[in-house]
Design an enzyme around this catalytic site. Structure first.
Site, PDB file in Angstrom:
ATOM      1  NE  ARG A   1      67.493  12.262  54.016  1.00  0.00           N
ATOM      2  CZ  ARG A   1      67.096  12.754  52.843  1.00  0.00           C
ATOM      3  NH1 ARG A   1      67.125  14.050  52.626  1.00  0.00           N
ATOM      4  NH2 ARG A   1      66.675  11.944  51.886  1.00  0.00           N
TER       5      ARG A   1
ATOM      6  CG  HIS B   1      46.684  13.046  47.098  1.00  0.00           C
ATOM      7  ND1 HIS B   1      48.000  13.208  47.419  1.00  0.00           N
ATOM      8  CD2 HIS B   1      46.087  14.239  47.359  1.00  0.00           C
ATOM      9  CE1 HIS B   1      48.208  14.429  47.879  1.00  0.00           C
ATOM     10  NE2 HIS B   1      47.057  15.083  47.844  1.00  0.00           N
TER      11      HIS B   1
ATOM     12  CG  HIS C   1      56.798  28.867  52.056  1.00  0.00           C
ATOM     13  ND1 HIS C   1      56.276  28.074  51.056  1.00  0.00           N
ATOM     14  CD2 HIS C   1      56.992  28.055  53.134  1.00  0.00           C
ATOM     15  CE1 HIS C   1      56.156  26.827  51.513  1.00  0.00           C
ATOM     16  NE2 HIS C   1      56.586  26.799  52.745  1.00  0.00           N
TER      17      HIS C   1
ATOM     18  CG  HIS D   1      62.798  20.974  50.217  1.00  0.00           C
ATOM     19  ND1 HIS D   1      63.268  19.856  49.535  1.00  0.00           N
ATOM     20  CD2 HIS D   1      62.886  20.685  51.532  1.00  0.00           C
ATOM     21  CE1 HIS D   1      63.592  18.924  50.415  1.00  0.00           C
ATOM     22  NE2 HIS D   1      63.393  19.401  51.624  1.00  0.00           N
TER      23      HIS D   1
ATOM     24  NE  ARG E   1      61.373  23.678  69.506  1.00  0.00           N
ATOM     25  CZ  ARG E   1      61.139  24.799  68.835  1.00  0.00           C
ATOM     26  NH1 ARG E   1      61.394  24.842  67.527  1.00  0.00           N
ATOM     27  NH2 ARG E   1      60.662  25.857  69.440  1.00  0.00           N
TER      28      ARG E   1
END
Length: 302
Positions: free
Chosen positions: A109, A174, A95, A105, A259
């Protein structure tokens, strides 16, 4: 062992990206936080706060394990319910302070799910995407050129497929609008075989700074005013909405007992919501809506 091979690369990638971002910022420094997860695994969270360029930058490594995949991981593959699992990855969100520098971003993974008497099931996922507030075509074209060039050695259809997947995934249903101008997104990648898939996520991880830092350098000194800063804070609200409502990574982290502070590191440090606010027609702020419409950016003139 594949897990150890992937883990070694991801830890090196975290170092590489943190060093690059810290050097670009000039004033901020990453703080490291090591954590353990009670039910298995842990992570290495690194966050830079209140830097000269980056208001907040988080680059997280996690490696968690458990005896049962959470619902977010089995929704599309119910046959894996009940398997032991290991999940490891790097996730980062940047940011910037200046509204002319886009938020970005990235994530890479690896999952492996085991069951006694059966072959392990594994897959890779990841990608990167860009969220500008005052977009510049030159920057977006550069971002997509790096993405395309990175994918090209793996097949002509890889960039178009994963670019479209990114446009579809980072979409606020939305609001009926895209979160940003896209990039790459992929999941469940295993059909190429382990070595090509691992090569691909390394290519994605290694190309992130090449995609992002030239944009930062071009825009970080651009002057901005209070109106532009307020618009940045307003649009950050959309980022929060996506991550809390739609993002599968956030859901996986919370459902798997990860976490919380590290998971929600992706949220911006300062944000603003304004009831039913609309930009003035024809203004700089109004132009953003056109950029958020998915398109073939590499067919656009510079």
């Amino acid at each position: 062992m594949p897990v150890e091979l992937v883990k070694s690369y991801l830890l090196e990638l975290q170092d590489h990206i943190c060093n690059g971002l810290q050097s670009e910022d000039g004033g901020g420094r990453f703080k490291e936080d090591l954590w353990n997860r009670e039910s298995g695994g842990g992570g290495r969270t690194r966050v830079l706060e209140q830097g000269d360029v980056f208001e907040q930058a988080g680059v997280n490594f996690s490696h968690v394990s458990g005896d049962r995949l959470p619902p977010s991981a089995t929704a599309a593959r119910p046959q894996l319910a009940g398997r032991d699992f290991q999940a490891l990855g790097i996730s980062l969100v940047i940011h910037p302070r200046n509204p002319h520098v886009p938020t970005s971003h990235a994530n890479v993974r690896f999952f492996i799910a085991d069951k006694e008497g059966e072959e392990p099931v594994w897959w890779f996922g990841g990608g990167y995407d860009l969220t500008p507030y005052y977009p510049v075509s030159e920057d977006i074209i550069h971002w997509h050129q790096i993405a395309r060039d990175t994918c090209q050695p793996f097949g002509d259809d890889v960039y178009p497929q994963f670019k479209t997947w990114c446009d579809e995934y980072f979409y606020l249903k939305h609001r009926n609008e895209a979160r940003g101008v896209g990039g790459l997104f992929f999941d469940d990648l295993s059909e190429w075989g382990f070595e090509p898939c691992f090569d691909f996520i390394q290519a994605i991880g290694d190309s992130y700074l090449d995609a992002y830092l030239p944009i930062v350098r071009r825009r970080k000194q651009t002057a901005y005013n209070e109106r532009q800063r307020k618009f940045q804070l307003y649009r950050r609200g959309r980022y929060v909405e996506f991550n809390l409502v739609w993002d599968r990574g956030t859901l996986f982290g919370l459902q798997s007992g990860g976490r919380t502070e590290s998971i929600l590191m992706s949220l911006p440090p300062v944000v603003n919501w304004r009831y039913n606010w609309q930009p003035e027609p024809g203004s700089e702020e109004d132009e953003l809506a056109e950029y958020l419409k998915p398109r073939d950016w590499l067919a656009m003139p510079d």
